[in-house]
Motif scaffolding. Sequence first.
Motif, PDB file in Angstrom:
ATOM      1  N   ASP A  73     -27.253  91.948 -72.778  1.00 45.39           N
ATOM      2  CA  ASP A  73     -26.675  91.911 -74.115  1.00 45.39           C
ATOM      3  C   ASP A  73     -26.580  93.331 -74.639  1.00 45.39           C
ATOM      4  O   ASP A  73     -27.497  94.141 -74.440  1.00 45.39           O
ATOM      5  CB  ASP A  73     -27.551  91.103 -75.070  1.00 45.39           C
ATOM      6  CG  ASP A  73     -27.701  89.648 -74.657  1.00 45.39           C
ATOM      7  OD1 ASP A  73     -26.768  89.124 -74.021  1.00 45.39           O
ATOM      8  OD2 ASP A  73     -28.753  89.048 -74.960  1.00 45.39           O
ATOM      9  N   GLY A 112     -27.624  86.549 -78.910  1.00 42.74           N
ATOM     10  CA  GLY A 112     -27.464  87.725 -78.067  1.00 42.74           C
ATOM     11  C   GLY A 112     -26.781  88.857 -78.808  1.00 42.74           C
ATOM     12  O   GLY A 112     -26.931  89.008 -80.020  1.00 42.74           O
ATOM     13  N   GLN A 130     -21.388  91.876 -74.175  1.00 43.69           N
ATOM     14  CA  GLN A 130     -22.245  91.707 -73.004  1.00 43.69           C
ATOM     15  C   GLN A 130     -21.734  92.639 -71.914  1.00 43.69           C
ATOM     16  O   GLN A 130     -20.534  92.929 -71.852  1.00 43.69           O
ATOM     17  CB  GLN A 130     -22.247  90.252 -72.551  1.00 43.69           C
ATOM     18  CG  GLN A 130     -20.881  89.618 -72.470  1.00 43.69           C
ATOM     19  CD  GLN A 130     -20.938  88.102 -72.391  1.00 43.69           C
ATOM     20  OE1 GLN A 130     -21.922  87.523 -71.932  1.00 43.69           O
ATOM     21  NE2 GLN A 130     -19.883  87.423 -72.821  1.00 43.69           N
ATOM     22  N   ARG A 132     -28.624  92.494 -81.010  1.00 47.50           N
ATOM     23  CA  ARG A 132     -29.401  91.566 -80.187  1.00 47.50           C
ATOM     24  C   ARG A 132     -30.009  90.495 -81.085  1.00 47.50           C
ATOM     25  O   ARG A 132     -31.117  90.638 -81.596  1.00 47.50           O
ATOM     26  CB  ARG A 132     -30.478  92.323 -79.411  1.00 47.50           C
ATOM     27  CG  ARG A 132     -31.229  91.431 -78.417  1.00 47.50           C
ATOM     28  CD  ARG A 132     -32.001  92.273 -77.428  1.00 47.50           C
ATOM     29  NE  ARG A 132     -31.135  93.075 -76.599  1.00 47.50           N
ATOM     30  CZ  ARG A 132     -31.574  94.002 -75.733  1.00 47.50           C
ATOM     31  NH1 ARG A 132     -32.860  94.244 -75.622  1.00 47.50           N
ATOM     32  NH2 ARG A 132     -30.722  94.684 -75.002  1.00 47.50           N
TER      33      ARG A 132
END
Length: 208
Positions: free
Chosen positions: A179, A188, A192, A183
């Motif tokens: 991630d 997440g 990504q 966060r």
Amino acid sequence: MTTWLHEQRLDAAHRIVRASGASSVLDLGCGDGDLLVRLATEPQIERIVGVDLCGASLNRLRARLDALTEEATARVDLVLGSMTEGNSRLTGFDCAILIETIEHIAPDRLSTLERAIFARMRPATVVVTTPNAEFNPLLGVPPHRFRHADHRFEWDRAKFRRWARGVAARGGYAVTCNDIAGRHPAYGGASQMAVFKIAGSSADRLSA
């Protein structure tokens, strides 16, 4: 002016490129060059090629490069073209980066992109970032909508990891996924990142 989340993406990718020890870098889908301009000032990098389909973006990038030193700009070449073509000019690089680009490609064209990068260009390290669909509610994106009108898809983390593992297995790479850009404990990061390294390479052994 970039957003805080975009700065986080750039910082994450920059750290990976620096840690890889790459002296030659492909910035595929470089756009206006937010990352490329940073990399041009890295002493370890001797050659950078930026590739984009948009001539206007490359012109804006050229203007940004004009503000750098002659030593930095001498390392950079810009190519108007598609990153799915995999032409011979784009082979032999230590690292390739794709920052928020794959989601602009139709899903049925991803296999073409995969062959171009992981079979023909075949850099030792490949860095891919893409939006995390799970984070969209925190950005106010309505359900069943994408963050940008030009996005062709946005994946959740599970689907991105399945795709990355499949690409790695078919291409002979090892891959790690993380991630980035925030966060959240449940959703997440806003983006990504997958980092692919040719399996068995020195860089792969160092990251194990």
